[in-house]
Design an enzyme around this catalytic site. Structure first.
Site, PDB file in Angstrom:
ATOM      1  N   ASN A 159      -2.471  13.303 -48.612  1.00  0.00           N
ATOM      2  CA  ASN A 159      -3.268  12.285 -47.923  1.00  0.00           C
ATOM      3  C   ASN A 159      -3.729  12.807 -46.562  1.00  0.00           C
ATOM      4  OD1 ASN A 159      -0.245  11.328 -48.069  1.00  0.00           O
ATOM      5  ND2 ASN A 159      -0.957  10.348 -46.188  1.00  0.00           N
ATOM      6  N   ASP A 160      -3.361  12.207 -45.465  1.00  0.00           N
ATOM      7  CA  ASP A 160      -4.015  12.443 -44.176  1.00  0.00           C
ATOM      8  C   ASP A 160      -4.092  13.913 -43.758  1.00  0.00           C
ATOM      9  OD1 ASP A 160      -3.339   9.792 -44.402  1.00  0.00           O
ATOM     10  OD2 ASP A 160      -2.446   9.611 -42.421  1.00  0.00           O
TER      11      ASP A 160
END
EC number: 3.2.1.153
Length: 597
Positions: free
Chosen positions: A75-76
């Site tokens: 993710n991020d």
């Protein structure tokens, strides 16, 4: 040129544009064993873990030139930087599978932002202050060329605090190993009014005129969403400033804040710790309500506070970095080419069961140069120039005239992996339909109601991509032009409602408005990069950017997808220049890297 507009029949949209029902809702607080920026309810909906990945499905949807690990969940983006000849991309990563959990800091390096070598994780969950997860953070390069990571960790009770790590050996060009500070955590949410489970995602640090370091952290303070401000002499011992960098009453918790300086009409990047030129502005970005929003203003050095140029209470009207599947973005100053670069996380929009079948989930958008428009009102974005090194087999057309209902096929490029640049020139602007300001509150809804099959005065015109032979699958990226009392407004849409025959997908109609001086410039540009299940579009020179995730069955049929330019508006649209390229496959985390194991 074919008169084939019949394929765009009206589509039943039954709530497809109702974002409160259609999209997973991002929430705050502990979630599925931890939360450190950009997580949502869909992360908890995990399918059985004993499902084996399907090589055919994985290959069909996996991108060719976007950043993603060879397998598993990501993710991020966290802590991108340029250091000693290498770009570093750290990212939230689950080394144990394609579902959210067991989050560590994945790590890859590159010399060109296109081809990446996957390395061992830089940070793992092995201390009391990060045993619940090594969440999102940033990298700051201290004087003397000393990189330092500051990141959010969660303890066994899911309380969040900020931690620091340094490279074990700065002479290692890859910076493979990182050592955590003995006094971690260096920053706790221990003051009155703070929420210990809403305190995360520290920014890159910057030096103020007093010589002290500053850093912002996303959090809540007395019920306000805020970018909390901290100061330090040595980057190890931090003191909270009495007031936040900026706060807002009425929005959800701000994740992944970002703060940087920009110059109007100048795409050169600025280092926030260096002397900021006269006339520069500042951008404050926050990830909130499932999207990345931002404000333009000034940094008041006397007050140590961000002051927006326009205070907008209704957060639905805040500016957007991207109007599609894009979240938790992180920027950095690239000293190598004197520019600011931004990445975002684009999640999957199929299902956790699909992720297990693919064996991977999530990717990062193409790195983008980001700068301030000439008028100082909004940020502009454009793919970094290095991505053009993958272009091959260029085709070019000039002087195409598109009347109402016309389709023009763009042939001889790989429709699954393509870069298309096209300009639309308006012969007349007299036919523009009237603009309703209430549309600004929900442009996605307007894209869903006024789809590409609904004729207008000027538009819709744009591209049809990833289209099957019989057009039962296709994605439309297009513009509509409206006239308000004093200006022209352009609506850009990326309509996914017929992108796939599969019923179990998110298939919205994304959209965003931008102002355009059609009295001065009659040409509206569109650039769309197609990379199998990822589509990134840049309208009006980067005024509106839309990232879309699509899963058409046509991807299984090599050579069977099509790309078209189209017009379905009453006014004729001319295409003075159209260029398209097949994009070669990049080497992303597959050569001799840990991520390829």
């Amino acid at each position: 040129m074919a008169q084939a507009w019949a394929f765009l029949l009206p589509v039943l949209v039954f709530g497809s544009y109702m974002t409160s029902l259609f999209f997973p809702t991002y929430i705050s607080g502990p979630l599925c064993g931890g939360d450190g920026g950009g997580r949502s309810l869909f992360l908890c909906a995990q399918a059985p873990k004993d499902q084996d990945p399907s090589p055919a499905v994985s290959t069909m949807y996996k991108t060719a030139f976007h950043f993603q690990p060879a397998k598993n969940w990501m993710n991020d983006p966290s802590g991108p930087m340029y250091f000693n000849g290498f770009y570093h991309e750290f990212y939230q990563y689950n080394p144990n599978g394609p579902i959210f959990g067991d989050i560590v800091w994945g790590h890859s390096v590159s010399t060109d932002l296109v081809n990446w070598i996957g390395l061992e994780p830089a940070l793992v969950r092995d201390t009391p202050s990060d045993i619940d997860g090594c969440w999102t953070g940033s990298v700051t390069i201290l004087p003397g060329g000393k990189p330092v990571i500051i990141y959010t960790g969660g303890d066994k009770d899911q309380h969040q605090a900020q931690n620091i790590a340094f490279p074990k050996n700065r002479s290692d060009p890859y910076l493979r190993e990182w050592i955590k500070a003995a006094n971690n955590p260096v920053l706790r949410p221990d003051e009155p009014g703070m929420n210990s489970i809403e305190f995360r995602d520290p920014t890159t640090g910057w030096i103020g005129p007093d010589g002290l370091w500053r850093m912002a952290v996303g959090g809540e303070l007395n019920g306000y969403s805020a970018a909390l401000l901290y100061k330090s002499e040595d980057f190890l011992n931090w003191t909270k400033v009495d007031h936040p960098l900026y706060s807002h009453n009425g929005s959800n918790m701000w994740e992944c804040p970002d703060f940087f300086a920009v110059l109007p009409g100048n795409n050169a990047g600025l280092d926030l710790s260096a002397a900021i030129p006269q006339g520069a502005k500042h951008a404050l970005k926050m990830s909130v309500d499932s999207v990345d929003k931002y404000m333009i203003g000034v940094y008041d050095l006397q007050r140590d506070a961000f002051v927006p140029d326009n205070v907008v209470d209704d957060r639905r009207l805040w500016l957007r970095i991207d109007y599609g599947t894009f979240y938790a973005s992180k920027s950095f100053f690239d000293s190598n080419k004197n520019r600011r670069i931004i990445w975002g996380w684009s999640r999957e929009t199929d299902s956790p069961s699909d992720d297990l079948e693919k064996g991977w989930a999530g990717l990062h958008t193409i790195p983008r140069t980001i700068w301030l428009a000439d008028d100082g009102k909004q940020l502009l974005q454009w793919p970094v120039e290095e991505i053009e090194s993958l272009r091959t087999n260029e085709i070019s057309h000039q002087g195409i005239e598109l009347n109402k209902g016309d389709l023009f096929e763009i042939k001889e490029v790989d429709a699954f992996q393509a870069d298309v640049e096209i300009g639309f020139e308006l012969a007349s602007i007299d036919d523009a339909d009237p603009f309703d300001p209430s549309w600004l509150l929900d442009p996605e809804k307007h894209c869903g109601e006024a789809g590409a099959s609904v004729p207008g005065g000027i538009g819709p015109f744009g591209l049809v991509i990833l289209a099957s032979d019989n057009m039962d699958e296709h994605t439309e990226v297009y513009f509509r032009v409206y006239k308000s009392e004093e200006k022209y407004m352009v609506l850009m849409c990326s309509d996914l409602r017929r992108s796939s025959l599969r019923p179990d997908l998110e298939k919205p109609a994304y959209g965003g408005f931008f102002e355009f001086d059609l009295e001065k410039e009659r040409k509206i540009s569109l650039r769309t990069l197609i990379d199998r299940s990822a589509v990134e579009s840049f309208g009006g020179g980067g005024r509106v950017c839309i990232t879309s995730r699509v899963y058409p069955a046509v991807l299984a049929d090599v050579g069977r997808a099509h790309i078209y330019a189209f017009n379905n508006g009453s006014a004729t649209v001319r295409v003075p220049q159209l260029s398209a390229w097949t994009m070669r496959k990049a080497q992303v985390n597959v050569e001799k890297g840990w991520s390829a194991i």
